[in-house]
Design an enzyme around this catalytic site. Structure first.
Site, PDB file in Angstrom:
ATOM      1  N   HIS A 163      67.805  40.322  -1.064  1.00 33.79           N
ATOM      2  CA  HIS A 163      67.154  41.587  -1.626  1.00 33.79           C
ATOM      3  C   HIS A 163      67.756  41.528  -3.255  1.00 33.79           C
ATOM      4  O   HIS A 163      66.794  41.812  -4.195  1.00 33.79           O
ATOM      5  CB  HIS A 163      67.766  42.875  -1.015  1.00 33.79           C
ATOM      6  N   GLU A 175      64.742  40.388  -6.556  1.00 39.14           N
ATOM      7  CA  GLU A 175      64.696  41.464  -7.443  1.00 39.14           C
ATOM      8  C   GLU A 175      64.899  40.717  -8.854  1.00 39.14           C
ATOM      9  O   GLU A 175      64.272  41.090  -9.654  1.00 39.14           O
ATOM     10  CB  GLU A 175      65.663  42.542  -7.340  1.00 39.14           C
ATOM     11  N   LYS A 179      62.350  38.277  -9.710  1.00 35.87           N
ATOM     12  CA  LYS A 179      61.216  38.947 -10.162  1.00 35.87           C
ATOM     13  C   LYS A 179      60.995  39.360 -11.644  1.00 35.87           C
ATOM     14  O   LYS A 179      60.365  39.111 -12.287  1.00 35.87           O
ATOM     15  CB  LYS A 179      60.843  40.209  -9.181  1.00 35.87           C
ATOM     16  N   ASN A 180      62.124  40.059 -11.959  1.00 32.25           N
ATOM     17  CA  ASN A 180      62.469  40.403 -13.380  1.00 32.25           C
ATOM     18  C   ASN A 180      62.543  39.440 -14.328  1.00 32.25           C
ATOM     19  O   ASN A 180      61.867  39.476 -15.592  1.00 32.25           O
ATOM     20  CB  ASN A 180      63.770  41.399 -13.663  1.00 32.25           C
TER      21      ASN A 180
END
Length: 414
Positions: free
Chosen positions: A242, A246, A249-250
Protein backbone atom coordinates in the site's frame (compact mmCIF):
# COMPACT_ATOMS: atom_id res chain seq x y z
CA UNK A 1 -44.81 4.92 17.89
CA UNK A 2 -44.41 5.97 21.52
CA UNK A 3 -43.29 2.44 22.44
CA UNK A 4 -40.80 2.43 19.57
CA UNK A 5 -39.28 5.70 20.73
CA UNK A 6 -39.00 4.41 24.27
CA UNK A 7 -37.24 1.25 23.10
CA UNK A 8 -34.94 3.29 20.90
CA UNK A 9 -33.96 5.58 23.79
CA UNK A 10 -33.41 2.54 25.99
CA UNK A 11 -31.13 0.93 23.39
CA UNK A 12 -29.12 4.15 22.94
CA UNK A 13 -28.73 4.47 26.70
CA UNK A 14 -27.46 0.88 26.88
CA UNK A 15 -24.90 1.56 24.15
CA UNK A 16 -23.65 4.69 25.91
CA UNK A 17 -23.39 2.80 29.19
CA UNK A 18 -21.31 0.04 27.60
CA UNK A 19 -19.18 2.58 25.74
CA UNK A 20 -18.42 4.32 29.03
CA UNK A 21 -17.44 0.98 30.52
CA UNK A 22 -15.15 -0.24 27.73
CA UNK A 23 -13.55 3.16 27.11
CA UNK A 24 -12.17 3.03 30.68
CA UNK A 25 -9.69 0.42 29.47
CA UNK A 26 -6.65 1.09 27.33
CA UNK A 27 -6.22 -1.06 24.22
CA UNK A 28 -3.49 -3.67 24.51
CA UNK A 29 -0.87 -3.13 21.79
CA UNK A 30 0.77 -6.25 20.40
CA UNK A 31 4.18 -6.56 18.82
CA UNK A 32 4.80 -8.26 15.50
CA UNK A 33 6.57 -10.99 17.48
CA UNK A 34 3.48 -11.50 19.66
CA UNK A 35 1.27 -11.67 16.58
CA UNK A 36 3.41 -14.39 15.03
CA UNK A 37 3.86 -16.36 18.27
CA UNK A 38 0.13 -16.20 18.93
CA UNK A 39 -0.64 -17.22 15.37
CA UNK A 40 1.65 -20.25 15.54
CA UNK A 41 0.60 -21.51 18.96
CA UNK A 42 -2.81 -20.17 19.97
CA UNK A 43 -6.13 -21.93 19.51
CA UNK A 44 -9.35 -20.45 18.19
CA UNK A 45 -10.70 -20.51 21.73
CA UNK A 46 -7.79 -18.41 23.03
CA UNK A 47 -8.18 -15.97 20.16
CA UNK A 48 -11.90 -15.68 20.90
CA UNK A 49 -11.30 -14.97 24.60
CA UNK A 50 -8.84 -12.19 23.74
CA UNK A 51 -10.76 -10.55 20.90
CA UNK A 52 -14.17 -10.51 22.56
CA UNK A 53 -12.62 -8.17 25.14
CA UNK A 54 -10.06 -6.30 23.02
CA UNK A 55 -12.20 -5.41 20.02
CA UNK A 56 -14.93 -3.66 22.08
CA UNK A 57 -12.20 -1.73 23.92
CA UNK A 58 -10.64 -0.50 20.68
CA UNK A 59 -14.03 0.39 19.23
CA UNK A 60 -15.15 2.19 22.39
CA UNK A 61 -11.95 4.24 22.62
CA UNK A 62 -12.47 5.76 19.19
CA UNK A 63 -16.27 5.95 19.38
CA UNK A 64 -16.03 8.17 22.47
CA UNK A 65 -13.99 10.65 20.45
CA UNK A 66 -16.90 11.21 18.10
CA UNK A 67 -18.52 13.20 20.93
CA UNK A 68 -15.59 15.64 20.84
CA UNK A 69 -15.91 16.50 17.15
CA UNK A 70 -17.46 19.79 15.99
CA UNK A 71 -21.27 19.63 15.95
CA UNK A 72 -21.41 20.66 12.32
CA UNK A 73 -19.35 17.64 11.31
CA UNK A 74 -21.45 15.25 13.37
CA UNK A 75 -24.56 16.43 11.54
CA UNK A 76 -23.16 15.49 8.14
CA UNK A 77 -25.02 12.48 6.67
CA UNK A 78 -21.89 10.47 5.86
CA UNK A 79 -20.44 10.93 9.35
CA UNK A 80 -23.77 9.83 10.82
CA UNK A 81 -23.65 6.72 8.61
CA UNK A 82 -20.16 5.87 9.91
CA UNK A 83 -21.27 6.29 13.54
CA UNK A 84 -24.21 3.97 12.91
CA UNK A 85 -21.88 1.34 11.43
CA UNK A 86 -19.67 1.47 14.50
CA UNK A 87 -22.64 1.23 16.86
CA UNK A 88 -23.93 -1.86 15.06
CA UNK A 89 -20.52 -3.52 15.14
CA UNK A 90 -20.07 -2.64 18.81
CA UNK A 91 -23.43 -4.21 19.66
CA UNK A 92 -22.59 -7.30 17.59
CA UNK A 93 -19.46 -7.82 19.69
CA UNK A 94 -21.22 -7.21 23.01
CA UNK A 95 -23.34 -10.27 22.30
CA UNK A 96 -20.27 -12.43 22.93
CA UNK A 97 -18.95 -10.67 26.02
CA UNK A 98 -21.57 -11.82 28.48
CA UNK A 99 -21.12 -14.10 31.44
CA UNK A 100 -23.34 -16.85 30.06
CA UNK A 101 -21.81 -17.11 26.55
CA UNK A 102 -20.71 -20.74 26.12
CA UNK A 103 -17.23 -21.27 24.73
CA UNK A 104 -18.22 -24.06 22.36
CA UNK A 105 -17.81 -24.80 18.65
CA UNK A 106 -21.09 -23.15 17.69
CA UNK A 107 -20.16 -19.92 19.51
CA UNK A 108 -16.67 -19.87 17.99
CA UNK A 109 -18.05 -20.29 14.47
CA UNK A 110 -20.66 -17.62 15.10
CA UNK A 111 -17.96 -15.26 16.40
CA UNK A 112 -15.78 -15.79 13.32
CA UNK A 113 -18.78 -15.15 11.07
CA UNK A 114 -19.55 -11.97 13.01
CA UNK A 115 -15.98 -10.72 12.47
CA UNK A 116 -16.24 -11.31 8.71
CA UNK A 117 -19.54 -9.44 8.71
CA UNK A 118 -18.00 -6.50 10.61
CA UNK A 119 -15.00 -6.34 8.28
CA UNK A 120 -17.24 -6.29 5.21
CA UNK A 121 -19.54 -3.72 6.79
CA UNK A 122 -16.62 -1.35 7.33
CA UNK A 123 -14.97 -1.84 3.94
CA UNK A 124 -15.96 1.64 2.67
CA UNK A 125 -15.49 3.55 5.93
CA UNK A 126 -12.41 5.47 4.74
CA UNK A 127 -14.17 7.09 1.81
CA UNK A 128 -17.47 7.48 3.66
CA UNK A 129 -15.74 9.51 6.35
CA UNK A 130 -13.87 11.45 3.65
CA UNK A 131 -17.22 12.25 2.07
CA UNK A 132 -18.44 13.53 5.42
CA UNK A 133 -15.53 15.98 5.61
CA UNK A 134 -16.25 17.13 2.04
CA UNK A 135 -19.90 17.66 2.98
CA UNK A 136 -18.78 19.86 5.86
CA UNK A 137 -16.48 21.91 3.62
CA UNK A 138 -19.28 22.43 1.11
CA UNK A 139 -21.79 23.50 3.76
CA UNK A 140 -19.67 25.50 6.22
CA UNK A 141 -16.50 27.54 6.42
CA UNK A 142 -13.85 25.75 8.47
CA UNK A 143 -11.61 27.68 10.84
CA UNK A 144 -8.11 26.66 11.93
CA UNK A 145 -9.29 25.03 15.18
CA UNK A 146 -11.89 22.90 13.43
CA UNK A 147 -9.41 21.84 10.76
CA UNK A 148 -6.82 20.88 13.37
CA UNK A 149 -9.38 18.85 15.33
CA UNK A 150 -10.54 17.01 12.22
CA UNK A 151 -6.94 16.25 11.23
CA UNK A 152 -6.18 14.97 14.73
CA UNK A 153 -9.32 12.82 14.81
CA UNK A 154 -8.86 11.31 11.36
CA UNK A 155 -5.29 10.24 12.12
CA UNK A 156 -6.53 8.45 15.23
CA UNK A 157 -9.71 7.15 13.61
CA UNK A 158 -7.92 5.58 10.64
CA UNK A 159 -5.11 4.19 12.80
CA UNK A 160 -7.74 2.58 15.02
CA UNK A 161 -9.37 1.12 11.91
CA UNK A 162 -6.05 -0.35 10.71
CA UNK A 163 -5.53 -2.02 14.09
CA UNK A 164 -9.05 -3.47 14.24
CA UNK A 165 -8.77 -4.87 10.72
CA UNK A 166 -5.42 -6.38 11.67
CA UNK A 167 -6.96 -8.26 14.60
CA UNK A 168 -9.96 -9.38 12.56
CA UNK A 169 -7.84 -10.52 9.61
CA UNK A 170 -5.52 -12.50 11.87
CA UNK A 171 -8.42 -14.38 13.43
CA UNK A 172 -10.42 -15.00 10.26
CA UNK A 173 -7.41 -16.12 8.22
CA UNK A 174 -6.02 -18.36 10.94
CA UNK A 175 -9.29 -19.91 12.05
CA UNK A 176 -11.74 -19.21 9.23
CA UNK A 177 -12.45 -21.06 6.00
CA UNK A 178 -9.63 -19.51 3.95
CA UNK A 179 -6.75 -21.81 3.04
CA UNK A 180 -3.20 -20.55 3.71
CA UNK A 181 -1.13 -21.34 0.64
CA UNK A 182 1.67 -18.80 1.17
CA UNK A 183 3.12 -19.92 4.51
CA UNK A 184 1.87 -16.71 6.09
CA UNK A 185 0.87 -16.46 9.75
CA UNK A 186 -2.52 -14.92 9.24
CA UNK A 187 -1.81 -11.84 7.10
CA UNK A 188 1.82 -11.65 8.31
CA UNK A 189 4.67 -12.97 6.20
CA UNK A 190 7.51 -14.03 8.54
CA UNK A 191 9.89 -13.78 5.56
CA UNK A 192 8.43 -10.85 3.62
CA UNK A 193 10.49 -10.47 0.44
CA UNK A 194 10.87 -6.69 0.35
CA UNK A 195 12.36 -6.59 -3.17
CA UNK A 196 9.44 -8.55 -4.55
CA UNK A 197 6.91 -6.18 -2.95
CA UNK A 198 8.84 -3.19 -4.35
CA UNK A 199 8.82 -4.70 -7.83
CA UNK A 200 5.12 -5.59 -7.65
CA UNK A 201 4.16 -2.09 -6.52
CA UNK A 202 6.31 -0.53 -9.24
CA UNK A 203 4.90 -2.81 -11.97
CA UNK A 204 1.29 -2.02 -11.08
CA UNK A 205 1.90 1.72 -10.75
CA UNK A 206 3.76 1.67 -14.07
CA UNK A 207 0.82 -0.08 -15.72
CA UNK A 208 -1.46 2.78 -14.65
CA UNK A 209 1.07 5.37 -15.77
CA UNK A 210 1.40 3.73 -19.21
CA UNK A 211 -2.37 3.49 -19.53
CA UNK A 212 -2.85 7.21 -19.02
CA UNK A 213 0.34 8.86 -20.30
CA UNK A 214 1.58 6.16 -22.73
CA UNK A 215 4.96 6.50 -21.01
CA UNK A 216 6.59 5.84 -17.65
CA UNK A 217 10.00 6.10 -15.93
CA UNK A 218 12.20 3.07 -15.31
CA UNK A 219 13.11 1.70 -11.88
CA UNK A 220 16.67 1.46 -10.57
CA UNK A 221 16.89 -0.55 -7.35
CA UNK A 222 20.03 -0.44 -5.22
CA UNK A 223 20.83 -2.54 -2.14
CA UNK A 224 23.12 -1.42 0.65
CA UNK A 225 24.29 -3.36 3.68
CA UNK A 226 21.83 -6.14 2.83
CA UNK A 227 23.67 -9.34 3.64
CA UNK A 228 20.58 -11.51 3.24
CA UNK A 229 19.25 -12.27 -0.20
CA UNK A 230 16.38 -11.82 -0.59
CA UNK A 231 16.06 -9.00 1.95
CA UNK A 232 13.28 -10.08 4.29
CA UNK A 233 11.48 -8.76 7.33
CA UNK A 234 8.55 -9.94 9.44
CA UNK A 235 5.77 -7.74 8.10
CA UNK A 236 2.33 -7.48 6.56
CA UNK A 237 2.97 -7.49 2.77
CA UNK A 238 -0.30 -5.72 1.99
CA UNK A 239 0.67 -2.81 4.26
CA UNK A 240 4.08 -2.42 2.63
CA UNK A 241 2.56 -2.71 -0.84
CA UNK A 242 0.00 0.00 0.00
CA UNK A 243 2.76 2.45 0.97
CA UNK A 244 5.03 1.69 -1.99
CA UNK A 245 2.24 1.73 -4.57
CA UNK A 246 1.17 5.17 -3.38
CA UNK A 247 4.72 6.52 -3.50
CA UNK A 248 5.38 5.07 -6.96
CA UNK A 249 2.13 6.58 -8.26
CA UNK A 250 3.10 10.00 -6.98
CA UNK A 251 6.66 9.75 -8.30
CA UNK A 252 5.67 8.56 -11.78
CA UNK A 253 2.98 11.15 -12.22
CA UNK A 254 5.37 13.91 -11.14
CA UNK A 255 8.17 12.75 -13.44
CA UNK A 256 5.99 12.41 -16.54
CA UNK A 257 4.13 15.68 -16.01
CA UNK A 258 7.30 17.60 -15.12
CA UNK A 259 9.22 16.47 -18.20
CA UNK A 260 6.19 16.29 -20.47
CA UNK A 261 4.48 13.11 -21.75
CA UNK A 262 5.99 13.74 -25.21
CA UNK A 263 9.53 13.49 -23.86
CA UNK A 264 11.69 10.76 -25.39
CA UNK A 265 13.28 9.73 -22.10
CA UNK A 266 12.45 10.16 -18.45
CA UNK A 267 14.85 10.10 -15.52
CA UNK A 268 14.38 6.81 -13.64
CA UNK A 269 12.88 6.41 -10.19
CA UNK A 270 15.67 5.32 -7.84
CA UNK A 271 14.96 3.07 -4.87
CA UNK A 272 17.58 2.50 -2.17
CA UNK A 273 17.03 -0.47 0.16
CA UNK A 274 19.06 -0.54 3.36
CA UNK A 275 18.97 -3.13 6.14
CA UNK A 276 20.31 -1.76 9.41
CA UNK A 277 20.49 -3.12 12.93
CA UNK A 278 17.24 -1.44 13.98
CA UNK A 279 15.58 -0.22 10.80
CA UNK A 280 14.82 -1.39 7.32
CA UNK A 281 14.88 1.75 5.16
CA UNK A 282 13.40 2.18 1.70
CA UNK A 283 14.14 5.51 0.01
CA UNK A 284 12.35 6.34 -3.22
CA UNK A 285 13.80 9.26 -5.21
CA UNK A 286 12.38 10.93 -8.31
CA UNK A 287 13.23 13.89 -10.53
CA UNK A 288 9.66 15.11 -10.87
CA UNK A 289 10.29 18.76 -10.10
CA UNK A 290 9.75 18.55 -6.36
CA UNK A 291 7.21 20.31 -4.18
CA UNK A 292 7.28 23.93 -3.10
CA UNK A 293 8.30 24.33 0.53
CA UNK A 294 5.16 26.38 1.17
CA UNK A 295 3.08 23.30 0.34
CA UNK A 296 5.08 20.69 2.28
CA UNK A 297 2.95 21.01 5.42
CA UNK A 298 -0.14 20.15 3.37
CA UNK A 299 1.17 16.82 2.08
CA UNK A 300 -0.22 14.83 4.99
CA UNK A 301 -3.43 16.82 5.35
CA UNK A 302 -6.56 14.86 4.54
CA UNK A 303 -8.38 15.95 1.42
CA UNK A 304 -5.38 17.85 0.09
CA UNK A 305 -4.30 16.63 -3.34
CA UNK A 306 -2.22 18.14 -6.11
CA UNK A 307 -4.67 16.60 -8.60
CA UNK A 308 -8.33 17.51 -9.17
CA UNK A 309 -10.77 15.40 -7.17
CA UNK A 310 -12.11 12.49 -9.26
CA UNK A 311 -15.70 13.35 -8.36
CA UNK A 312 -15.22 16.78 -9.90
CA UNK A 313 -12.94 16.08 -12.82
CA UNK A 314 -14.54 12.83 -13.97
CA UNK A 315 -12.74 10.76 -16.58
CA UNK A 316 -10.05 13.40 -17.11
CA UNK A 317 -8.48 12.63 -13.75
CA UNK A 318 -5.32 10.51 -14.04
CA UNK A 319 -5.75 7.12 -12.36
CA UNK A 320 -2.51 7.91 -10.54
CA UNK A 321 -4.24 10.73 -8.67
CA UNK A 322 -6.70 10.36 -5.84
CA UNK A 323 -8.65 12.13 -3.13
CA UNK A 324 -5.61 13.24 -1.15
CA UNK A 325 -5.71 10.38 1.34
CA UNK A 326 -2.84 8.38 -0.13
CA UNK A 327 0.08 9.90 1.76
CA UNK A 328 -1.64 10.40 5.14
CA UNK A 329 -2.89 6.80 5.18
CA UNK A 330 0.46 5.45 3.99
CA UNK A 331 2.18 7.23 6.87
CA UNK A 332 -0.30 5.67 9.28
CA UNK A 333 0.48 2.20 7.91
CA UNK A 334 4.19 2.89 8.41
CA UNK A 335 3.68 4.22 11.94
CA UNK A 336 1.30 1.43 12.94
CA UNK A 337 4.25 -0.80 13.85
CA UNK A 338 6.42 2.13 14.99
CA UNK A 339 7.96 2.86 11.64
CA UNK A 340 7.56 6.11 9.75
CA UNK A 341 7.20 7.73 6.34
CA UNK A 342 8.95 11.02 5.62
CA UNK A 343 9.04 13.19 2.50
CA UNK A 344 11.84 15.58 1.57
CA UNK A 345 11.52 17.80 -1.48
CA UNK A 346 13.96 19.79 -3.60
CA UNK A 347 11.83 22.36 -5.37
CA UNK A 348 12.73 22.42 -9.05
CA UNK A 349 14.42 19.01 -8.97
CA UNK A 350 12.57 16.15 -7.28
CA UNK A 351 11.39 14.41 -4.14
CA UNK A 352 12.70 11.77 -1.74
CA UNK A 353 10.18 9.63 0.14
CA UNK A 354 11.56 7.37 2.85
CA UNK A 355 9.85 4.44 4.57
CA UNK A 356 11.27 3.23 7.86
CA UNK A 357 10.28 -0.20 9.20
CA UNK A 358 11.43 -1.92 12.38
CA UNK A 359 13.95 -4.60 11.46
CA UNK A 360 13.26 -6.57 14.66
CA UNK A 361 9.77 -7.99 15.10
CA UNK A 362 10.07 -7.72 18.89
CA UNK A 363 10.37 -3.93 18.58
CA UNK A 364 7.57 -3.50 16.05
CA UNK A 365 4.76 -2.66 18.48
CA UNK A 366 1.31 -1.43 17.55
CA UNK A 367 0.82 2.32 17.91
CA UNK A 368 -2.75 2.75 19.14
CA UNK A 369 -4.86 5.81 20.00
CA UNK A 370 -6.15 5.97 23.57
CA UNK A 371 -9.19 7.91 24.77
CA UNK A 372 -8.12 9.80 27.92
CA UNK A 373 -7.92 13.29 29.40
CA UNK A 374 -4.91 14.19 27.28
CA UNK A 375 -6.87 13.33 24.16
CA UNK A 376 -9.88 15.35 25.36
CA UNK A 377 -7.69 18.40 26.00
CA UNK A 378 -6.39 18.18 22.45
CA UNK A 379 -9.86 18.92 21.09
CA UNK A 380 -10.46 21.85 23.44
CA UNK A 381 -7.06 23.55 23.09
CA UNK A 382 -7.15 26.37 20.52
CA UNK A 383 -4.52 26.49 17.78
CA UNK A 384 -1.65 28.64 19.00
CA UNK A 385 -0.63 31.69 17.00
CA UNK A 386 3.03 32.40 16.23
CA UNK A 387 4.89 34.53 18.76
CA UNK A 388 6.68 36.53 16.06
CA UNK A 389 5.51 38.36 13.00
CA UNK A 390 5.94 36.94 9.53
CA UNK A 391 8.26 39.82 8.62
CA UNK A 392 10.57 39.13 11.55
CA UNK A 393 10.44 35.39 10.83
CA UNK A 394 11.36 35.87 7.21
CA UNK A 395 14.32 38.02 8.26
CA UNK A 396 15.65 35.26 10.53
CA UNK A 397 14.41 36.99 13.71
CA UNK A 398 16.53 40.13 13.25
CA UNK A 399 15.39 42.96 11.02
CA UNK A 400 18.50 44.75 9.77
CA UNK A 401 18.72 48.49 10.47
CA UNK A 402 18.27 50.83 7.57
CA UNK A 403 20.92 53.51 7.00
CA UNK A 404 18.68 56.13 8.59
CA UNK A 405 17.87 54.07 11.67
CA UNK A 406 21.53 53.07 12.03
CA UNK A 407 22.63 56.70 12.04
CA UNK A 408 20.02 57.58 14.67
CA UNK A 409 21.15 54.62 16.79
CA UNK A 410 24.79 55.74 16.55
CA UNK A 411 23.83 59.31 17.55
CA UNK A 412 21.99 58.03 20.61
CA UNK A 413 24.94 55.85 21.58
CA UNK A 414 27.35 58.74 21.33
Amino acid sequence: MRLYRALFRQARALIEERLDYYSQFNPSPLSMQQFTDFGENATISESFLFLKKELPVRLANIMKEFHLLPENLLHMPSVGAVRDLYRRSFMDLLEFDTGNTPNNTATLEKFTDALVKIRNRHSDVVMTMAQGVMELKDAHSINANTEANIQYFLDRFYMNRISIRMLINQHTILFGDSINTQNHIGCIDPHCDVVRVIEDAYANARFLCDQYYLASPELILTHHNADKNPVSVVYVPSHLYHMLFELFKNAMRAVVEHHGPASDTFPPVHVLLVMGQEDLTIKLSDQGGGIRRSLMDLLFNYMYSTAPQPAVSGLDTPPLAGYGYGLPLSRLYARYFHGDLQVTSYDGYGTDATIYLKALSSEANELLPVYNKTCQRQYSTPVQTHDWSSQVHSAMFIRPFSTTSRNKHEQKSS
